[in-house]
Enzyme design. Sequence first.
Site, PDB file in Angstrom:
ATOM      1  N   LYS A  32       0.837  -1.212   0.000  1.00  0.00           N
ATOM      2  CA  LYS A  32       0.000   0.000   0.000  1.00  0.00           C
ATOM      3  C   LYS A  32       0.870   1.259   0.000  1.00  0.00           C
ATOM      4  O   LYS A  32       0.612   2.195  -0.735  1.00  0.00           O
ATOM      5  CB  LYS A  32      -0.897   0.060   1.249  1.00  0.00           C
ATOM      6  CG  LYS A  32      -1.886  -1.061   1.373  1.00  0.00           C
ATOM      7  CD  LYS A  32      -2.853  -0.805   2.529  1.00  0.00           C
ATOM      8  CE  LYS A  32      -2.204  -0.753   3.896  1.00  0.00           C
ATOM      9  NZ  LYS A  32      -1.621  -2.024   4.353  1.00  0.00           N
ATOM     10  N   ARG A 146      11.606  -6.093   5.852  1.00  0.00           N
ATOM     11  CA  ARG A 146      11.382  -4.670   5.568  1.00  0.00           C
ATOM     12  C   ARG A 146      12.257  -3.808   6.482  1.00  0.00           C
ATOM     13  O   ARG A 146      12.417  -4.098   7.660  1.00  0.00           O
ATOM     14  CB  ARG A 146       9.908  -4.351   5.802  1.00  0.00           C
ATOM     15  CG  ARG A 146       9.554  -2.917   5.518  1.00  0.00           C
ATOM     16  CD  ARG A 146       8.088  -2.762   5.260  1.00  0.00           C
ATOM     17  NE  ARG A 146       7.289  -2.799   6.484  1.00  0.00           N
ATOM     18  CZ  ARG A 146       5.982  -2.530   6.500  1.00  0.00           C
ATOM     19  NH1 ARG A 146       5.339  -2.250   5.385  1.00  0.00           N
ATOM     20  NH2 ARG A 146       5.310  -2.578   7.626  1.00  0.00           N
ATOM     21  N   ARG A 179      11.119  -1.897  12.093  1.00  0.00           N
ATOM     22  CA  ARG A 179      10.029  -1.546  12.996  1.00  0.00           C
ATOM     23  C   ARG A 179       9.806  -2.686  13.991  1.00  0.00           C
ATOM     24  O   ARG A 179       9.887  -3.849  13.625  1.00  0.00           O
ATOM     25  CB  ARG A 179       8.738  -1.321  12.180  1.00  0.00           C
ATOM     26  CG  ARG A 179       8.741  -0.016  11.440  1.00  0.00           C
ATOM     27  CD  ARG A 179       7.627   0.088  10.427  1.00  0.00           C
ATOM     28  NE  ARG A 179       6.335  -0.422  10.871  1.00  0.00           N
ATOM     29  CZ  ARG A 179       5.226  -0.354  10.138  1.00  0.00           C
ATOM     30  NH1 ARG A 179       5.258   0.204   8.938  1.00  0.00           N
ATOM     31  NH2 ARG A 179       4.098  -0.834  10.591  1.00  0.00           N
ATOM     32  N   ARG A 190      -0.792  -8.843  13.538  1.00  0.00           N
ATOM     33  CA  ARG A 190      -1.286  -7.814  12.610  1.00  0.00           C
ATOM     34  C   ARG A 190      -2.098  -8.443  11.492  1.00  0.00           C
ATOM     35  O   ARG A 190      -3.113  -7.902  11.067  1.00  0.00           O
ATOM     36  CB  ARG A 190      -0.111  -7.004  12.062  1.00  0.00           C
ATOM     37  CG  ARG A 190       0.528  -6.132  13.139  1.00  0.00           C
ATOM     38  CD  ARG A 190       1.873  -5.601  12.714  1.00  0.00           C
ATOM     39  NE  ARG A 190       1.784  -4.674  11.618  1.00  0.00           N
ATOM     40  CZ  ARG A 190       2.776  -4.448  10.746  1.00  0.00           C
ATOM     41  NH1 ARG A 190       3.910  -5.120  10.844  1.00  0.00           N
ATOM     42  NH2 ARG A 190       2.619  -3.567   9.791  1.00  0.00           N
TER      43      ARG A 190
HETATM   44  P1  AMP Z   1       1.021   0.655   9.436  1.00  0.00           P
HETATM   45  O1  AMP Z   1       2.253   1.486   9.248  1.00  0.00           O
HETATM   46  O2  AMP Z   1      -0.115   1.083   8.565  1.00  0.00           O
HETATM   47  O3  AMP Z   1       1.311  -0.817   9.330  1.00  0.00           O
HETATM   48  O4  AMP Z   1       0.521   0.932  10.937  1.00  0.00           O
HETATM   49  C1  AMP Z   1       1.348   0.632  12.027  1.00  0.00           C
HETATM   50  C2  AMP Z   1       0.542   0.580  13.303  1.00  0.00           C
HETATM   51  O5  AMP Z   1      -0.061   1.861  13.555  1.00  0.00           O
HETATM   52  C3  AMP Z   1      -0.605  -0.398  13.309  1.00  0.00           C
HETATM   53  O6  AMP Z   1      -0.211  -1.724  13.619  1.00  0.00           O
HETATM   54  C4  AMP Z   1      -1.496   0.202  14.400  1.00  0.00           C
HETATM   55  O7  AMP Z   1      -0.956  -0.036  15.684  1.00  0.00           O
HETATM   56  C5  AMP Z   1      -1.362   1.693  14.137  1.00  0.00           C
HETATM   57  N1  AMP Z   1      -2.349   2.170  13.144  1.00  0.00           N
HETATM   58  C6  AMP Z   1      -2.101   2.688  11.914  1.00  0.00           C
HETATM   59  N2  AMP Z   1      -3.237   3.022  11.296  1.00  0.00           N
HETATM   60  C7  AMP Z   1      -4.239   2.704  12.137  1.00  0.00           C
HETATM   61  C8  AMP Z   1      -5.659   2.791  12.066  1.00  0.00           C
HETATM   62  N3  AMP Z   1      -6.281   3.268  10.983  1.00  0.00           N
HETATM   63  N4  AMP Z   1      -6.370   2.363  13.133  1.00  0.00           N
HETATM   64  C9  AMP Z   1      -5.781   1.890  14.230  1.00  0.00           C
HETATM   65  N5  AMP Z   1      -4.449   1.756  14.368  1.00  0.00           N
HETATM   66  C10 AMP Z   1      -3.670   2.171  13.331  1.00  0.00           C
END
Ligand code: AMP
Length: 232
Positions: A32, A146, A179, A190
């Site tokens: 994404k 990653r 990360r 996740r």
């Molecule tokens: P990502 O970088 O999109 O994988 O997001 C990393 C982490 O941020 C996720 O595992 C959640 O802990 C938090 N997070 C990001 N976007 C959201 C969202 N829309 N709702 C809830 N938690 C989020």
Amino acid sequence: MKVFSGARREAGSRGGEDKVRLVMLGPPGSGKGTQGEKLSDRYKIPLLSSGDILRAAVRAGTEVGKKAEAYLSRGELVPDGVIVDVMTVRLKEADCKNGYILDGFPRTAGQANALGGFLKNNGLKLDAVVNLIVADSELVGRLSARRQCSKCSAVYHLQFRPSAKQGVCDKCGSALYQRDDDKEETIKNRLTLYKKETAPLIDYYKGMLINIEGKGNGSEIFERICSLIERK
Ligand code: AMP
């Protein structure tokens, strides 16, 4: 539904003049962010990554960062109220007036409803939802290899998209890191959460969905996404 109206299409070449609001949907590691970045360059609209926004808040030690930190490190979703507030504030900023690409938001039915309400109140609509489809086995390999830039958030893969100098960002020269939530135990959480909370949005957005097989050459995937968006 027309993403690009005739008038807008005639107004200029694809890019700066077109307003387009997209959501990138797909499990963690489906590309994404990578595809969102390319779309952001092509259509000259900002890529709003909810994960990047939250990680920046954690680094800066803001109130939101303090609320979100533990959820991020466990790979859990931060509460809807927190992320909806953060994103609706961001969506009102000046650079969003010509559209945007949402990466990682919405992630639950509650968030999708809140986004829908926000758009409606502002007389706006989403144009398309790009759904990237990638098998779980592939996702675990992608996420565990990653690496991300600690400063500009650029994303690398140890094998398939390595930085020129190991551990250093090609774009800004800052250090790359893994990360916490890209470690194997957390990745599984996740993916489970994605299936439970986010995958139902595929049905929620079915009228505006662009389904794309997310495995293979990134540039080819990108061109497929663009041609499907422009056909809408
Ligand atoms: P990502 O970088 O999109 O994988 O997001 C990393 C982490 O941020 C996720 O595992 C959640 O802990 C938090 N997070 C990001 N976007 C959201 C969202 N829309 N709702 C809830 N938690 C989020």
